[in-house]
Design a protein around this motif. Sequence first.
Motif, short mmCIF file in Angstrom:
data_model
loop_
_atom_site.label_atom_id
_atom_site.label_comp_id
_atom_site.label_asym_id
_atom_site.label_seq_id
_atom_site.Cartn_x
_atom_site.Cartn_y
_atom_site.Cartn_z
N GLN A 184 0.79 -1.20 -0.11
CA GLN A 184 0.04 -0.06 -0.12
C GLN A 184 1.06 1.26 0.07
N ALA A 185 2.06 1.38 0.80
CA ALA A 185 2.66 2.42 1.02
C ALA A 185 3.61 2.73 -0.57
N TYR A 186 3.88 1.37 -1.12
CA TYR A 186 4.61 1.71 -2.40
C TYR A 186 3.56 1.91 -3.54
N ASP A 187 2.26 1.81 -3.49
CA ASP A 187 1.35 2.17 -4.33
C ASP A 187 1.17 3.63 -4.19
N THR A 188 1.17 4.17 -3.04
CA THR A 188 1.17 5.56 -2.91
C THR A 188 2.37 6.22 -3.76
N LEU A 189 3.44 5.66 -3.34
CA LEU A 189 4.61 6.29 -4.06
C LEU A 189 4.74 6.35 -5.44
N GLY A 190 3.99 5.35 -6.14
CA GLY A 190 4.15 5.06 -7.54
C GLY A 190 5.17 4.28 -7.97
#
Length: 190
Positions: A184-190
């Motif tokens: 989820q955190a990496y999805d936010t970072l792109g």
Amino acid sequence: MTAEAAAAETADRTGNWAARTWRAVRNLSNRTSLRTKLVAALLVLVLAAVVVMSIVGGLLLRDQLLQPYDNQLQSEAGQSHALATLITNYLADNAGTPEASNTAIFWIASNGQTDEVGVPQSSPFGVSTSVSPSISGITTWNGQPITVSAPGGGRWRALGFPFSFNLNGQNVSGTAIVTIDASQAYDTLG
């Protein structure tokens, strides 16, 4: 005629394109007003500032998004008694892999054999919330969280550290690895 002008004319006649280009750039600089030079310099500085701020902002956002995951890993790793119980129970009877909160826990024995001794909790419908990460190929665990990928996609934070405990009167040592899904955190970072 100065020596510089004479050399420039000689270069023009001999076809030295590098000399002609350099002279054209110097003449352009001589013909450009100070106001234009200052505006161009200001634009370059603003562009450099925007690039630096973007990089720093991205790094700060990354740290802020991953910090809760890293804190949870440190907390799980700090519960050495619970971790030893989980690993001991698994190694003692090898009776399946128990659920371990929202983390996946691995044990790398001193002979290099890797076992998954705790899997993330299942959803209420009995389906795993995500695929456990792949830790193969990582040979050094230095006690700092790192990012690893899962075979089906997603990224996990992993923390590995030397660990030893007593199993049936024998001292067992190896590396314990606690992982948590940070997709989820990496999805936010792109």
